[in-house]
Design a protein around this motif. Sequence first.
Motif, PDB file in Angstrom:
ATOM      1  N   ALA A  45       1.851  26.968  35.714  1.00 23.02           N
ATOM      2  CA  ALA A  45       0.937  27.453  36.751  1.00 23.02           C
ATOM      3  C   ALA A  45       0.256  26.321  37.512  1.00 23.02           C
ATOM      4  N   VAL A  46       0.476  25.057  37.100  1.00 22.60           N
ATOM      5  CA  VAL A  46      -0.184  23.953  37.787  1.00 22.60           C
ATOM      6  C   VAL A  46       0.337  23.860  39.216  1.00 22.60           C
ATOM      7  N   SER A  47      -0.551  23.511  40.140  1.00 23.67           N
ATOM      8  CA  SER A  47      -0.203  23.522  41.561  1.00 23.67           C
ATOM      9  C   SER A  47      -0.842  22.335  42.275  1.00 23.67           C
ATOM     10  N   HIS A  48      -0.474  22.166  43.544  1.00 21.88           N
ATOM     11  CA  HIS A  48      -1.092  21.126  44.362  1.00 21.88           C
ATOM     12  C   HIS A  48      -2.612  21.323  44.402  1.00 21.88           C
ATOM     13  N   SER A  49      -3.037  22.571  44.602  1.00 20.69           N
ATOM     14  CA  SER A  49      -4.472  22.852  44.695  1.00 20.69           C
ATOM     15  C   SER A  49      -5.189  22.511  43.396  1.00 20.69           C
ATOM     16  N   LYS A  50      -4.537  22.774  42.272  1.00 26.22           N
ATOM     17  CA  LYS A  50      -5.144  22.463  40.978  1.00 26.22           C
ATOM     18  C   LYS A  50      -5.383  20.969  40.849  1.00 26.22           C
ATOM     19  N   LEU A  51      -4.409  20.149  41.235  1.00 29.02           N
ATOM     20  CA  LEU A  51      -4.567  18.704  41.146  1.00 29.02           C
ATOM     21  C   LEU A  51      -5.674  18.214  42.076  1.00 29.02           C
ATOM     22  N   ARG A  52      -5.735  18.784  43.262  1.00 28.22           N
ATOM     23  CA  ARG A  52      -6.780  18.397  44.203  1.00 28.22           C
ATOM     24  C   ARG A  52      -8.162  18.772  43.658  1.00 28.22           C
ATOM     25  N   PHE A  53      -8.235  19.943  43.032  1.00 26.77           N
ATOM     26  CA  PHE A  53      -9.509  20.387  42.479  1.00 26.77           C
ATOM     27  C   PHE A  53      -9.958  19.464  41.342  1.00 26.77           C
ATOM     28  N   LEU A  54      -9.041  19.090  40.466  1.00 30.24           N
ATOM     29  CA  LEU A  54      -9.387  18.184  39.367  1.00 30.24           C
ATOM     30  C   LEU A  54      -9.819  16.826  39.900  1.00 30.24           C
ATOM     31  N   GLU A  55      -9.225  16.413  41.010  1.00 30.22           N
ATOM     32  CA  GLU A  55      -9.656  15.166  41.636  1.00 30.22           C
ATOM     33  C   GLU A  55     -11.072  15.298  42.179  1.00 30.22           C
ATOM     34  N   GLU A  56     -11.361  16.421  42.829  1.00 26.86           N
ATOM     35  CA  GLU A  56     -12.698  16.655  43.368  1.00 26.86           C
ATOM     36  C   GLU A  56     -13.749  16.659  42.268  1.00 26.86           C
ATOM     37  N   GLN A  57     -13.349  17.119  41.075  1.00 28.48           N
ATOM     38  CA  GLN A  57     -14.278  17.167  39.950  1.00 28.48           C
ATOM     39  C   GLN A  57     -14.399  15.825  39.224  1.00 28.48           C
ATOM     40  N   GLY A  58     -13.676  14.816  39.686  1.00 26.29           N
ATOM     41  CA  GLY A  58     -13.784  13.488  39.107  1.00 26.29           C
ATOM     42  C   GLY A  58     -13.009  13.280  37.828  1.00 26.29           C
ATOM     43  N   LEU A  59     -12.052  14.164  37.528  1.00 27.47           N
ATOM     44  CA  LEU A  59     -11.283  14.041  36.291  1.00 27.47           C
ATOM     45  C   LEU A  59     -10.101  13.093  36.443  1.00 27.47           C
ATOM     46  N   ILE A  60      -9.610  12.923  37.657  1.00 24.07           N
ATOM     47  CA  ILE A  60      -8.562  11.959  37.949  1.00 24.07           C
ATOM     48  C   ILE A  60      -8.908  11.262  39.255  1.00 24.07           C
ATOM     49  N   THR A  61      -8.382  10.066  39.425  1.00 28.09           N
ATOM     50  CA  THR A  61      -8.652   9.303  40.647  1.00 28.09           C
ATOM     51  C   THR A  61      -7.358   8.678  41.146  1.00 28.09           C
ATOM     52  N   PRO A  62      -6.505   9.457  41.808  1.00 32.27           N
ATOM     53  CA  PRO A  62      -5.256   8.885  42.330  1.00 32.27           C
ATOM     54  C   PRO A  62      -5.528   7.836  43.397  1.00 32.27           C
ATOM     55  N   VAL A  63      -4.571   6.948  43.547  1.00 30.12           N
ATOM     56  CA  VAL A  63      -4.654   5.915  44.582  1.00 30.12           C
ATOM     57  C   VAL A  63      -4.329   6.540  45.929  1.00 30.12           C
ATOM     58  N   ARG A  64      -4.999   6.095  46.975  1.00 30.01           N
ATOM     59  CA  ARG A  64      -4.685   6.532  48.336  1.00 30.01           C
ATOM     60  C   ARG A  64      -3.944   5.413  49.055  1.00 30.01           C
ATOM     61  N   THR A  65      -2.831   5.771  49.676  1.00 27.69           N
ATOM     62  CA  THR A  65      -2.086   4.790  50.457  1.00 27.69           C
ATOM     63  C   THR A  65      -2.791   4.546  51.786  1.00 27.69           C
ATOM     64  N   GLY A  66      -2.281   3.585  52.544  1.00 30.88           N
ATOM     65  CA  GLY A  66      -2.866   3.314  53.839  1.00 30.88           C
ATOM     66  C   GLY A  66      -2.797   4.512  54.772  1.00 30.88           C
ATOM     67  N   ALA A  67      -1.789   5.371  54.569  1.00 34.03           N
ATOM     68  CA  ALA A  67      -1.654   6.570  55.391  1.00 34.03           C
ATOM     69  C   ALA A  67      -2.450   7.746  54.837  1.00 34.03           C
ATOM     70  N   GLY A  68      -3.127   7.540  53.699  1.00 35.11           N
ATOM     71  CA  GLY A  68      -3.971   8.597  53.146  1.00 35.11           C
ATOM     72  C   GLY A  68      -3.301   9.480  52.121  1.00 35.11           C
ATOM     73  N   TYR A  69      -2.051   9.188  51.744  1.00 33.14           N
ATOM     74  CA  TYR A  69      -1.355  10.006  50.756  1.00 33.14           C
ATOM     75  C   TYR A  69      -1.804   9.645  49.346  1.00 33.14           C
ATOM     76  N   ARG A  70      -1.793  10.618  48.474  1.00 32.30           N
ATOM     77  CA  ARG A  70      -2.153  10.389  47.077  1.00 32.30           C
ATOM     78  C   ARG A  70      -0.932   9.880  46.311  1.00 32.30           C
ATOM     79  N   GLN A  71      -1.168   8.930  45.432  1.00 32.61           N
ATOM     80  CA  GLN A  71      -0.132   8.458  44.532  1.00 32.61           C
ATOM     81  C   GLN A  71      -0.711   8.352  43.120  1.00 32.61           C
ATOM     82  N   TYR A  72       0.111   8.736  42.134  1.00 32.60           N
ATOM     83  CA  TYR A  72      -0.338   8.836  40.754  1.00 32.60           C
ATOM     84  C   TYR A  72       0.447   7.881  39.867  1.00 32.60           C
TER      85      TYR A  72
END
Length: 246
Positions: A45-72
């Motif tokens: 059931a994990v989804s893009h929105s779930k990962l974004r939500f966990l990031e918003e909650q400070g549980l993960i901190t993916p790297v942002r590329t120069g173009a703004g994309y998330r990388q894990y």
Amino acid sequence: MIAASGASSASGSGAEPERWPQGISRHATMRISDVLAQLGGDFPAVSHSKLRFLEEQGLITPVRTGAGYRQYSPADVERLRFVLAEQRDSYLPLKIIKERLAAMDAGEPAPVPSPRPAPQQGAATSRRRWTVDLVAEATGTSPEFVRSLVDAGLLRETAGTLGADAADVVRITARLAEHGIEPRHLRPLRTSADRHVDLVDQVVAPYRSQQAEQGRAHAHELADELGDLLARLHTSWIRQGTTELP
């Protein structure tokens, strides 16, 4: 962009302690789709929105590329795996999970995972492909109820298989049924959701058709963002309307 491994990130004077899990690469090269592919088997059931939500909650901190994309990184994936397992197996709220992660970041050992019931023969693989009977078993409902959702168009069945979110849909609709809201009442809601998906598809189609991998990655992330925004907008309208009821 700093994407060093755990060993190098902890070196040097004044460096912050390495976050949990220690000893796992923090070189961030994976896209959201790559992470979902790794986690999907255990957490369908994990989804893009779930990962974004966990990031918003400070549980993960993916790297942002120069173009703004998330990388894990592989370490990010293991951190996500821990969070999702604690939610699924121990039913812990994110606040408690975040506190556990903070303690583990500070050097405390990871808690022993809660034991899970041994799966029935063949269930380990079939759970990844939800059927009417498997969803009914997982949600404590009857196959007849799940079938009624398929017949009403609230669940879609392809070659005997339901979508990854089938269990969530069944749980929600079962709760609504307790209040007299039947599947037939929810058909307009499903139709509205399909229209929103079509709207998102129109926006991301030019990016998805690009041959460059960067364009397709942007299409995935943009679709996730637009879907999340539309869902939030719909939720805001519903909540506003219900609070204004006499």
